[in-house]
Design an enzyme around this catalytic site. Sequence first.
Site, short mmCIF file in Angstrom:
data_model
loop_
_atom_site.label_atom_id
_atom_site.label_comp_id
_atom_site.label_asym_id
_atom_site.label_seq_id
_atom_site.Cartn_x
_atom_site.Cartn_y
_atom_site.Cartn_z
N VAL A 16 67.74 29.23 -82.94
CA VAL A 16 69.15 29.48 -83.29
C VAL A 16 70.09 28.85 -82.28
O VAL A 16 71.02 28.11 -82.64
CB VAL A 16 69.41 31.00 -83.38
N MET A 17 69.87 29.10 -80.98
CA MET A 17 70.76 28.54 -79.96
C MET A 17 70.61 27.03 -79.87
O MET A 17 71.61 26.29 -79.80
CB MET A 17 70.47 29.18 -78.60
N GLY A 18 69.38 26.56 -79.87
CA GLY A 18 69.13 25.13 -79.73
C GLY A 18 69.74 24.31 -80.85
O GLY A 18 70.43 23.31 -80.61
N ASN A 112 67.68 31.51 -70.89
CA ASN A 112 68.00 32.65 -70.01
C ASN A 112 66.92 32.84 -68.95
O ASN A 112 66.34 33.92 -68.82
CB ASN A 112 68.16 33.93 -70.84
N SER A 137 76.52 30.98 -72.47
CA SER A 137 76.93 32.26 -73.02
C SER A 137 77.80 32.04 -74.24
O SER A 137 78.54 31.07 -74.33
CB SER A 137 77.71 33.07 -71.98
N LYS A 209 75.11 33.90 -64.62
CA LYS A 209 74.94 34.30 -66.03
C LYS A 209 74.23 35.65 -66.11
O LYS A 209 74.54 36.49 -66.96
CB LYS A 209 74.14 33.24 -66.78
N HIS A 212 76.80 38.14 -65.41
CA HIS A 212 77.63 38.18 -66.63
C HIS A 212 77.00 39.12 -67.65
O HIS A 212 77.67 39.97 -68.25
CB HIS A 212 77.76 36.76 -67.20
N ASN A 213 75.70 38.98 -67.86
CA ASN A 213 75.02 39.83 -68.83
C ASN A 213 74.96 41.28 -68.38
O ASN A 213 75.03 42.20 -69.20
CB ASN A 213 73.61 39.30 -69.10
N GLU A 216 78.19 42.60 -69.18
CA GLU A 216 78.19 42.77 -70.64
C GLU A 216 77.52 44.08 -71.04
O GLU A 216 78.03 44.82 -71.90
CB GLU A 216 77.46 41.58 -71.26
N LYS A 287 66.88 42.39 -73.55
CA LYS A 287 66.08 41.20 -73.25
C LYS A 287 65.81 41.02 -71.77
O LYS A 287 65.17 40.07 -71.36
CB LYS A 287 66.79 39.96 -73.81
#
Length: 507
Positions: A16-18, A112, A137, A209, A212-213, A216, A287
């Site tokens: 999905v991200m790629g 990640n 992100s 990051k 950041h998570n 989040e 995750k």
Amino acid sequence: MKDNSLCDLGFIGLGVMGSNLVLNLADNGYKVACFDLDKPKIAAIESIDREQRGNAKPRVFGCDSFTTLLSSLKVPHLLMLSVPAGDAVDNACEHLISAGIKANDIVIDTGNSLWTDTQQREQKYKSHFIFFSTAVSGGEVGARFGPSLMPSGDPYAWTRIEDMFKAIAAKVDANTGKPIERTQPYKPVTEGEPCAAYIGASGSGHYVKMVHNGIEYGDMQLICESYHILREGLKLEPEAIADIFEQWNNGLLDSYLMEISIEVLRHKDTETGKPLVDVILDSAGQKGTGLWTAISALEFGSPAQSIAQAVFARSMSSFKTQRTIASKLLQGPEVATYTQAEKGKMIDELRDALYCSKVCVYAQGFQLMLIASKEKAWDLNFAAIAKIWRAGCIIRAVFLEDINRAFKENENLENLLLNPFFNQQIVRLQSNWRKSIANAALMGIPHPAMSSALAYYDSYRCEVLPANLLQAQRDFFGAHTFSRVDKPSQKKFHVEWASQSREMKAL
């Protein structure tokens, strides 16, 4: 390849991200050669490219092997990985070495990965190629239309990819600090400030990051606790709570997480017609990045209890069977009823409690990054970090413009709570913050992140903490020694607790 000219970069991993990052790159004029072990994904990305580009020339080219992938690229080679953290990253790197990658080629990990793994890989592969990393992100939508990017590693590598990263990143209006949206689906935004900035040495981008998570996690938990208080304490329906959140989102709490919470609360389940939130099992997954943040906070000795409580809240949610049994055995307070006027007052108090708690969660995250930066000699630029989080990422919010301004005013700021703006906000709102937390406790509604945020604030503003008694306890049973308030702190003392005289000795 189906085109005679070479591609600008290669891309490995079309999940999905790629796949969304590939299409974002293509939108910005880059030709991308793609590979995935799952062959149908290669065909799928080429099909999407054909559908979206219309009559224009192909932008995405599928490759059937790592060797074909390298031969399809301009020299020196540039490759991006979007594969699961861990062994998959090393497997891809080893295949590239076997395929003939060169020392001046760059491989960028966009997954990640744990920051320490990134540091180790830079050393492991430095004789084969330049291992670089960028944390991404924004989820799948951000990847497709503009993410927030946190690159780190070899400074030379950054000079080669800076223009590309700033092109595909989310953009912010320099005057308003708000995200600039695409006016057409496949036409990229070219104006505004890009949400991509070089973070620093290897691993620092993934560390930022990770934090950041962690923030989040805390932010999401605070919103969920507010929902829980409104739903179970004040007996409001999801639609009414969405209306309240929408009002809050028009002020200091304006954020992406509030926006999606509003949408979720208004969405109806197609099978039952009930609010979707009422048919979702209350058992949350994770995750690992929030857990990594909590562990790192413990390792660096940086208080980040609200982030840790958000991780524990997810863990508690997984005990669904036990909680169902306990709900029938463990008694809470009597259910109270409130007038409309009382509910209105409590809703206003909760809004202020959410804001103050949010300030503390961000303060904990930035304090952790500051301590890590000093420990690792990263020299992180916190104004720049807040700046690139204003769009494209999950915690994007107007709130971050205030944080950006705080660090611009004082680049040596040790804690957001010491900034005049945030200090004044909490002084103004803290009475409601305290009342709201007290109300939640009296209702029997759990609010671990919110109450720990208040404890963090009260601990930080407290000149004398009970650690003096704690140090005496440690000295009593373990001879761990202590410092005195009237002597230099490096001078240690111990009381001979076992002796009758209990003589104090300087060590």
